[in-house]
Every structure is written in structure tokens, then in C-alpha cells.
Scaffold this motif. Structure first.
Motif, PDB file in Angstrom:
ATOM      1  N   PRO A 128       1.921   1.769  -5.725  1.00 13.92           N
ATOM      2  CA  PRO A 128       1.617   2.420  -4.549  1.00 13.92           C
ATOM      3  C   PRO A 128       2.745   3.427  -3.989  1.00 13.92           C
ATOM      4  O   PRO A 128       2.704   4.207  -2.953  1.00 13.92           O
ATOM      5  CB  PRO A 128       1.582   1.308  -3.733  1.00 13.92           C
ATOM      6  N   ALA A 129       3.750   3.256  -4.645  1.00 11.07           N
ATOM      7  CA  ALA A 129       5.001   4.188  -4.203  1.00 11.07           C
ATOM      8  C   ALA A 129       4.977   5.615  -4.966  1.00 11.07           C
ATOM      9  O   ALA A 129       5.608   6.528  -4.431  1.00 11.07           O
ATOM     10  CB  ALA A 129       6.350   3.643  -4.509  1.00 11.07           C
ATOM     11  N   GLU A 130       3.948   5.807  -5.709  1.00  7.97           N
ATOM     12  CA  GLU A 130       3.727   6.975  -6.430  1.00  7.97           C
ATOM     13  C   GLU A 130       3.302   7.954  -5.376  1.00  7.97           C
ATOM     14  O   GLU A 130       2.447   7.697  -4.767  1.00  7.97           O
ATOM     15  CB  GLU A 130       3.014   7.075  -7.609  1.00  7.97           C
ATOM     16  N   GLY A 131       3.771   9.226  -5.269  1.00  5.08           N
ATOM     17  CA  GLY A 131       3.145  10.269  -4.458  1.00  5.08           C
ATOM     18  C   GLY A 131       3.849  10.692  -3.257  1.00  5.08           C
ATOM     19  O   GLY A 131       3.813  11.477  -2.310  1.00  5.08           O
ATOM     20  N   THR A 176       0.661  -1.222  -0.058  1.00  6.77           N
ATOM     21  CA  THR A 176      -0.082   0.036  -0.064  1.00  6.77           C
ATOM     22  C   THR A 176       0.912   1.505  -0.082  1.00  6.77           C
ATOM     23  O   THR A 176       1.964   1.351   0.212  1.00  6.77           O
ATOM     24  CB  THR A 176      -0.788   0.312   1.432  1.00  6.77           C
ATOM     25  N   PHE A 177       0.313   2.312  -0.129  1.00  7.05           N
ATOM     26  CA  PHE A 177       0.856   3.681  -0.281  1.00  7.05           C
ATOM     27  C   PHE A 177       1.581   3.991   1.214  1.00  7.05           C
ATOM     28  O   PHE A 177       2.751   4.366   1.382  1.00  7.05           O
ATOM     29  CB  PHE A 177      -0.111   4.788  -0.352  1.00  7.05           C
ATOM     30  N   SER A 178       1.031   3.525   2.022  1.00  4.32           N
ATOM     31  CA  SER A 178       1.305   3.520   3.499  1.00  4.32           C
ATOM     32  C   SER A 178       2.851   2.613   3.799  1.00  4.32           C
ATOM     33  O   SER A 178       3.551   3.187   4.421  1.00  4.32           O
ATOM     34  CB  SER A 178       0.420   2.896   4.611  1.00  4.32           C
ATOM     35  N   ASP A 179       2.766   1.548   3.331  1.00  9.06           N
ATOM     36  CA  ASP A 179       4.029   0.529   3.175  1.00  9.06           C
ATOM     37  C   ASP A 179       5.273   1.424   2.470  1.00  9.06           C
ATOM     38  O   ASP A 179       6.264   1.438   3.183  1.00  9.06           O
ATOM     39  CB  ASP A 179       3.801  -0.714   2.407  1.00  9.06           C
ATOM     40  N   CYS A 180       4.915   2.053   1.356  1.00  8.65           N
ATOM     41  CA  CYS A 180       6.042   2.320   0.772  1.00  8.65           C
ATOM     42  C   CYS A 180       6.440   3.981   1.266  1.00  8.65           C
ATOM     43  O   CYS A 180       7.394   4.433   0.869  1.00  8.65           O
ATOM     44  CB  CYS A 180       5.437   2.682  -0.835  1.00  8.65           C
ATOM     45  N   GLU A 181       5.586   4.551   2.176  1.00  6.51           N
ATOM     46  CA  GLU A 181       5.710   5.737   2.630  1.00  6.51           C
ATOM     47  C   GLU A 181       6.534   5.604   3.996  1.00  6.51           C
ATOM     48  O   GLU A 181       7.363   6.481   4.440  1.00  6.51           O
ATOM     49  CB  GLU A 181       4.487   6.690   3.025  1.00  6.51           C
ATOM     50  N   ALA A 182       6.073   4.385   4.820  1.00  8.86           N
ATOM     51  CA  ALA A 182       6.700   4.240   6.108  1.00  8.86           C
ATOM     52  C   ALA A 182       8.292   4.086   5.917  1.00  8.86           C
ATOM     53  O   ALA A 182       8.957   4.439   6.907  1.00  8.86           O
ATOM     54  CB  ALA A 182       6.049   3.217   6.781  1.00  8.86           C
TER      55      ALA A 182
END
Length: 271
Positions: free
Chosen positions: A132-135, A88-94
Motif C-alpha cells: 500500500p505504500a507504492e505510489g 491502506t494507501f491513505s495510511d501510508c500517505e498520511a
């Protein structure tokens, strides 16, 4: 299709689950196929292997090493066993956020960039529909370029004359004279230069831009090359030993001469 084992699953729970499965089948959905596809879905480890297989030959040796190290030290320990489709985006942001909290903002940016590239390839392979890593927002990077003063250069060249391992010292001189990257210097071959050692024709595989680059060199470089041509029969200008293979690392030499010259702990280009 096995639901579970008794007594972990009670008879009532198993009957309820069986009813759910019958309903799925009645709607034309194969629950066993769904389960098998989930089990066989590619993981981040699979993404890493295919990423290297597909792009490894296109990357410069130095950057390829960095990509592998980034996966090994940062991405795989946290996400290696995760299904690519489940990220998810959260995984890629964390992940980069945690690295940033360890006072490594630039490394965090590099980790995210490599993870994003792997997921972009996964999208191309049909493993996922969205990246999901976009943004994910990058950390701000401050310029770190530092130029040596005339006094520091004088001390540095004096220090380069001291060590007995002059091949690696010559590689440092080559980098200073030409401004080339470490990998370009260490992988330089005699056939890349003209007969007079005045023109350097860098192949695309050796440049950061991945394009051939022809550049004239200074008189100091010409003198250095003429001197080295009398010392080695290797195809490489800076061989590591008698076997003639190219050097892969001159960090120890740089740290030795840097310390002796009284220069602060800074990196020489991309050493």
C-alpha cells in the motif's frame, strides 16, 4: 464460538448473528478460523522486528541505526498496533504528509522509504498481496552539499589542534583528507591498510555501496596513520578509550571545532 455477552448483546441480536454464522458455515467458511487468523495476523510491530532480523546484518551500522530510529520515533507510534494487512494507501500517505507539515520534508521521504521497504518485505513473506505504500509521492529534495573555503579550512585545521581529545580530532582530519563517511573512519582498522599506509582496502561491510573498495590515500593520511600507530595498540585506528573499542560518535568534537573556527552550523559529511 462465543458471539457475545448478555445484556451487551440482546437475545434477538445474538440470534441474528448466529444465523449469519450458520450461513457462512453452510457456504464452507469457518467463521472461528477467520476470527482466529485475524487476531493472530502480524502487526507493524511484527514487521519491524522481522525487518531488522532479516536485513540488519546487511545494512551499514549508521543506516541500521537510522532504520531503527525511524521505526521507533515515527512509524511505530502511529501504526505499530495496526495489522499489516489492514494498512491502506491513505495510511501510508498520511504519515509522511504529517511529517512534511512539520517542516521536515527530507525526513518524511526517509520515513516513507523505510515503511515501503518493510511492506515490500511483508509482501515477500506472504503477509500481504499488494504494497500500500507504492505510489506515494516524495517531496522534492534540494542539494545541500557545501564546500569549505580555503580560509575556513585554515581556521578549521587550527581549531583541530586545540582540544585535548585528539583522537576524535584525528578522525575529523581523516574524513577531510579522504572524503570518507563518518562510519568508515570510525570503524577503520589497521589491517585495512598496507604496511606503508598508502592503500586503504575498505571491506564491503564498511562502504555505502556494500562492495569492497580499494583506494590510495594522500601523504597527509599516511602521516596521520604513522603518527597514530605510535599512540594506540587497538585494532581500531580511532579507539574511544583504553579498552580499544571503536568510537561511535564525534558530533561533540565537530561542533566544538566548527564553532571555534567560525564555520556555520553545517554537518561534516554524515556526522
Amino acid at each position: 464460538m462465543t458471539i457475545g455477552r448478555y445484556p451487551e448483546w440482546s437475545v434477538l441480536a445474538a440470534r441474528q448473528e448466529a444465523e449469519v454464522l450458520r450461513t457462512m458455515i453452510g457456504k464452507g467458511v469457518d467463521p472461528k478460523q477467520m476470527r482466529d487468523e485475524e487476531y493472530s495476523a502480524p502487526t507493524v510491530k511484527d514487521m519491524y522486528k522481522r525487518h531488522i532480523e532479516q536485513e540488519g546484518a546487511k545494512l551499514s551500522p549508521g543506516y541500521l541505526r537510522d532504520v531503527k530510529r525511524t521505526y521507533r520515533d515515527y512509524i511505530l507510534p502511529k501504526l505499530g498496533n495496526r495489522k499489516v494487512a489492514d494498512l491502506t494507501f491513505s495510511d501510508c500517505e498520511a504519515l509522511p504528509r504529517k511529517i512534511s507539515s512539520q517542516d521536515k520534508p527530507v525526513r518524511a521521504n526517509r520515513v516513507h522509504a523505510i515503511l515501503r521497504r518493510g511492506l515490500s518485505l511483508s509482501k515477500r513473506w506472504g503477509w500481504i498481496t499488494n504494497n500500500p505504500a507504492e505510489g506515494v509521492q516524495h517531496n522534492r529534495e534540494e542539494g545541500r552539499t557545501r564546500y569549505l573555503s580555503s580560509a575556513e579550512l585554515k581556521r578549521l585545521f587550527a581549531a583541530l589542534n586545540e582540544p585535548p581529545y585528539q583522537t576524535s580530532c584525528d578522525a575529523v582530519r581523516m574524513m577531510i583528507y579522504t572524503g570518507c563517511r563518518c562510519g568508515e573512519a570510525l570503524n577503520a582498522r589497521w589491517d585495512q591498510f598496507d604496511e606503508e599506509f598508502r592503500i586503504w582496502s575498505k571491506p564491503s561491510a564498511a562502504t555505502k555501496q556494500r562492495k569492497p573498495h580499494v583506494v590510495p590515500v594522500s601523504k597527509e593520511v599516511t602521516k596521520l596513520l604513522k603518527r597514530r600507530s605510535k599512540k594506540t595498540k587497538s585494532e581500531f585506528i580511532f579507539p574511544s578509550d583504553e579498552t580499544g573499542v571503536a568510537m561511535t560518535n564525534i558530533k561533540r568534537t565537530w561542533e566544538t571545532v566548527r564553532t571555534q573556527a567560525g564555520i556555520p552550523a553545517v554537518r561534516l559529511l554524515d556526522l
